[in-house]
Design a protein around this motif. Structure first.
Motif, short mmCIF file in Angstrom:
data_model
loop_
_atom_site.label_atom_id
_atom_site.label_comp_id
_atom_site.label_asym_id
_atom_site.label_seq_id
_atom_site.Cartn_x
_atom_site.Cartn_y
_atom_site.Cartn_z
N ILE A 245 0.82 -1.19 -0.06
CA ILE A 245 0.07 0.07 -0.12
C ILE A 245 0.69 1.20 0.12
O ILE A 245 0.53 2.34 -0.45
CB ILE A 245 -1.03 0.13 1.25
CG1 ILE A 245 -2.01 -1.11 0.91
CG2 ILE A 245 -1.47 1.33 1.31
CD1 ILE A 245 -2.88 -1.30 2.15
N VAL A 246 2.00 1.32 0.69
CA VAL A 246 2.94 2.45 0.74
C VAL A 246 3.43 2.57 -0.45
O VAL A 246 3.65 3.59 -1.04
CB VAL A 246 4.05 2.04 1.80
CG1 VAL A 246 5.26 3.29 1.64
CG2 VAL A 246 3.65 2.25 3.02
N SER A 256 8.19 13.34 -0.11
CA SER A 256 8.34 14.62 0.92
C SER A 256 7.03 14.51 1.53
O SER A 256 6.81 14.72 2.93
CB SER A 256 8.49 15.97 0.47
OG SER A 256 7.37 16.18 -0.54
N GLN A 257 5.71 14.12 1.21
CA GLN A 257 4.54 13.90 1.70
C GLN A 257 4.35 12.57 2.54
O GLN A 257 3.86 12.62 3.70
CB GLN A 257 3.30 14.00 0.92
CG GLN A 257 3.49 15.32 -0.14
CD GLN A 257 2.26 15.19 -1.14
OE1 GLN A 257 2.23 14.76 -2.26
NE2 GLN A 257 0.96 15.67 -0.94
N VAL A 258 4.90 11.73 2.12
CA VAL A 258 4.64 10.27 2.75
C VAL A 258 5.85 9.96 3.67
O VAL A 258 6.95 9.98 3.32
CB VAL A 258 4.57 9.35 1.68
CG1 VAL A 258 4.27 7.87 2.66
CG2 VAL A 258 3.40 9.55 0.73
N ASP A 259 5.61 9.92 4.98
CA ASP A 259 6.87 9.42 5.89
C ASP A 259 6.58 7.70 6.01
O ASP A 259 5.79 7.26 6.46
CB ASP A 259 6.41 10.02 7.39
CG ASP A 259 7.52 9.55 8.44
OD1 ASP A 259 8.13 8.57 8.19
OD2 ASP A 259 7.33 10.37 9.43
N ILE A 260 7.40 7.39 5.07
CA ILE A 260 7.31 5.90 4.95
C ILE A 260 7.38 5.04 6.08
O ILE A 260 6.62 4.20 6.36
CB ILE A 260 8.53 5.54 3.99
CG1 ILE A 260 8.46 6.30 2.54
CG2 ILE A 260 8.42 3.98 3.68
CD1 ILE A 260 9.42 6.05 1.65
N LEU A 267 0.31 1.06 9.20
CA LEU A 267 -0.33 0.08 8.45
C LEU A 267 -0.04 -1.38 8.42
O LEU A 267 0.46 -2.38 7.59
CB LEU A 267 -0.26 0.43 6.74
CG LEU A 267 -1.07 1.63 6.47
CD1 LEU A 267 -0.63 2.01 4.77
CD2 LEU A 267 -2.53 1.26 6.32
N ALA A 268 0.36 -1.77 9.83
CA ALA A 268 0.94 -2.81 10.13
C ALA A 268 -0.10 -4.26 9.76
O ALA A 268 -0.97 -4.05 10.39
CB ALA A 268 1.50 -3.09 11.69
N PRO A 321 4.02 0.34 -8.65
CA PRO A 321 3.20 -0.44 -7.55
C PRO A 321 2.79 -1.71 -8.10
O PRO A 321 2.50 -2.87 -7.42
CB PRO A 321 2.19 0.48 -7.39
CG PRO A 321 2.04 1.32 -8.26
CD PRO A 321 3.34 1.64 -9.07
N TRP A 322 2.69 -1.89 -9.53
CA TRP A 322 2.16 -3.07 -10.03
C TRP A 322 2.99 -4.08 -10.23
O TRP A 322 2.96 -5.34 -9.84
CB TRP A 322 1.53 -2.74 -11.43
CG TRP A 322 0.30 -1.90 -11.58
CD1 TRP A 322 -1.16 -2.37 -11.47
CD2 TRP A 322 0.25 -0.52 -11.73
NE1 TRP A 322 -2.02 -1.27 -11.53
CE2 TRP A 322 -1.22 -0.16 -11.57
CE3 TRP A 322 1.31 0.52 -11.88
CZ2 TRP A 322 -1.37 1.17 -11.66
CZ3 TRP A 322 0.66 1.96 -11.90
CH2 TRP A 322 -0.71 2.01 -11.85
N ARG A 323 4.25 -3.80 -10.40
CA ARG A 323 5.39 -4.79 -10.34
C ARG A 323 5.71 -5.10 -9.00
O ARG A 323 6.11 -6.34 -8.59
CB ARG A 323 6.81 -4.03 -11.05
CG ARG A 323 8.04 -4.81 -10.59
CD ARG A 323 8.18 -6.01 -11.01
NE ARG A 323 7.85 -6.29 -12.63
CZ ARG A 323 7.74 -7.36 -13.18
NH1 ARG A 323 8.08 -8.58 -12.61
NH2 ARG A 323 7.49 -7.29 -14.55
#
Length: 416
Positions: A245-246, A256-260, A267-268, A321-323
């Protein structure tokens, strides 16, 4: 660990001696404890096989009766279980699998082979007991229902649906930002988190249910002595849906928007523990998994308009993301096969030939044990070498460390 040994053509090699085997871990040589073919452990045959009588010697060493020829044990019966996983696959693939299995049974099944057919539902759904009757197996496959009550599971489309939701519901495409860019970023990513939570739960629950039913099947097969080969037709499970999902978020939002790390923690839902327990249960039951994923490698490519429009972003961010979805689901199948001593097969071509190779490798699986030179050190990469040319070895190069101390374990028991 278990090692599958074959020649360059995929034929099993069943006469490897322990003195031909060397093991290294982390580059350091280790002392071999045992190396033995799994197929000949706890041999079970349908009929008493005729054998030459053992020689009887007199006081002078002469043979008074019997034969001096080596008394060979009876050849073990191959037990092959076709397992169909419709809950994690597309409808079109299910029919391809069934037809390929039918062709193998008609053309390649040996008279002594015992074959079973199982569909993974809430529990392992057996179409009938293991049988040598070819016509009975063909009848089971012919009557097989892989569609009723099981939706089409297309992972590529599921990823596209998630990205469409993130773009339409959470991404600010108007070009007008809030007075605080940070506040706008936080609102968008917070929206993405809420949109993703139901997807996370669904993917995580699917993997949990699939591993539980495969563990139940391994427990059932444990009641049958000797090695059992399971040919699993599946398009894989998602071991870490939070990471998948990330990856989807990084296709819509910037780094810069998403703190991975924070988002991964929120999202554990990873299922690595359940998958490892499945590997251990199968190995303890002498079940070897050969996985068959008939998806084409280009499943991870950009096909639809949405995927093509995302290609530029994917190129800039380095995340497709598909890969990543394809690699995640394929990886669970590879791990299951290698951990239990089997091997994975990929691609839509020559499915009956792949089934035949998997069935033949019944005689090429070995159980290997070694003493670690430094038991307390971190696990290093394992390298197995056999002193022969033109051999193909397949095994888990990073086997998980087994605990030395006794510990509580679950018991899967079948009473017949």
């Amino acid at each position: 660990l278990k090692v599958t040994v074959s020649d360059r053509r995929g034929n099993p090699v069943s006469d490897i001696r322990p003195d031909e085997v060397t093991v290294r871990e982390g580059g350091k040589p280790q002392r071999l404890a045992f190396f033995e073919p799994v197929a000949f452990r706890e041999i079970v045959t349908g009929e008493e096989a005729p054998m030459e009588p053992a020689p009887v010697y007199d006081a002078e060493g002469g043979v008074t009766e019997g034969s001096v020829e080596t008394v060979r044990p009876p050849k073990p019966v191959r037990r092959i279980v076709f397992v169909f996983d419709p809950r994690n696959s597309r409808m079109t693939a299910r029919d391809e699998w069934r037809l390929a299995a039918q062709e193998w049974v008609r053309e390649k099944k040996l008279p002594d082979d015992e074959v079973g057919v199982v569909v993974l539902r809430g529990l392992p759904d057996w179409s009938g007991p293991l049988t040598r009757d070819t016509s009975a197996v063909l009848n089971q496959l012919d009557r097989l229902d892989l569609h009723t009550g099981v939706p089409n599971r297309n992972r590529r489309n599921e990823m596209s649906d998630l990205i469409e939701q993130l773009q339409s519901l959470c991404s600010d495409t108007s070009g007008v930002r809030n007075s605080s860019a940070a506040a706008s970023d936080m609102a968008e990513v917070g929206c993405a988190y809420e949109v993703s939570r139901p997807v996370l739960f669904e993917w995580s629950q699917q993997t949990l249910e699939s591993t539980e039913v495969l563990r139940a099947l391994s427990g059932q097969l444990a009641a049958i002595p000797g090695e059992k080969s399971v040919i699993l037709f599946s398009e894989g499970m998602i071991d870490d849906p939070g990471q998948v999902i990330v990856n989807a978020m990084l296709n819509v939002f910037s780094y810069s928007q998403v703190d991975i790390s924070s988002m991964k923690s929120r999202l554990a839902g990873e299922r690595n523990y359940e998958l490892v327990e499945l590997h251990r249960t199968a190995s303890a039951a002498n079940v070897v998994f050969f996985t068959l994923d008939s998806r084409h490698a280009n499943e991870g490519s950009n096909f639809s308009n949405l995927e093509r429009t995302s290609a530029m972003t994917t190129g800039m961010l380095g995340v497709n993301p598909w890969r990543e979805m394809y690699d995640a689901t394929r990886g669970t199948l590879s791990a299951l096969a290698y951990a239990t001593g089997g091997r994975p097969f990929y691609g839509p071509d020559d499915l009956p030939e792949k089934i035949d190779k998997a069935a033949g490798l019944f005689y090429g699986v070995y159980s290997l044990g070694y003493y670690r030179s430094d038991p307390d050190s971190a696990r290093g990469k394992v390298a197995v070498k056999i002193d022969r040319k033109k051999l193909v070895l397949e095994y888990d190069k990073k086997p998980r460390r087994q605990a030395h101390q006794p510990r509580m374990a679950e018991l899967d028991m079948v009473v017949g």
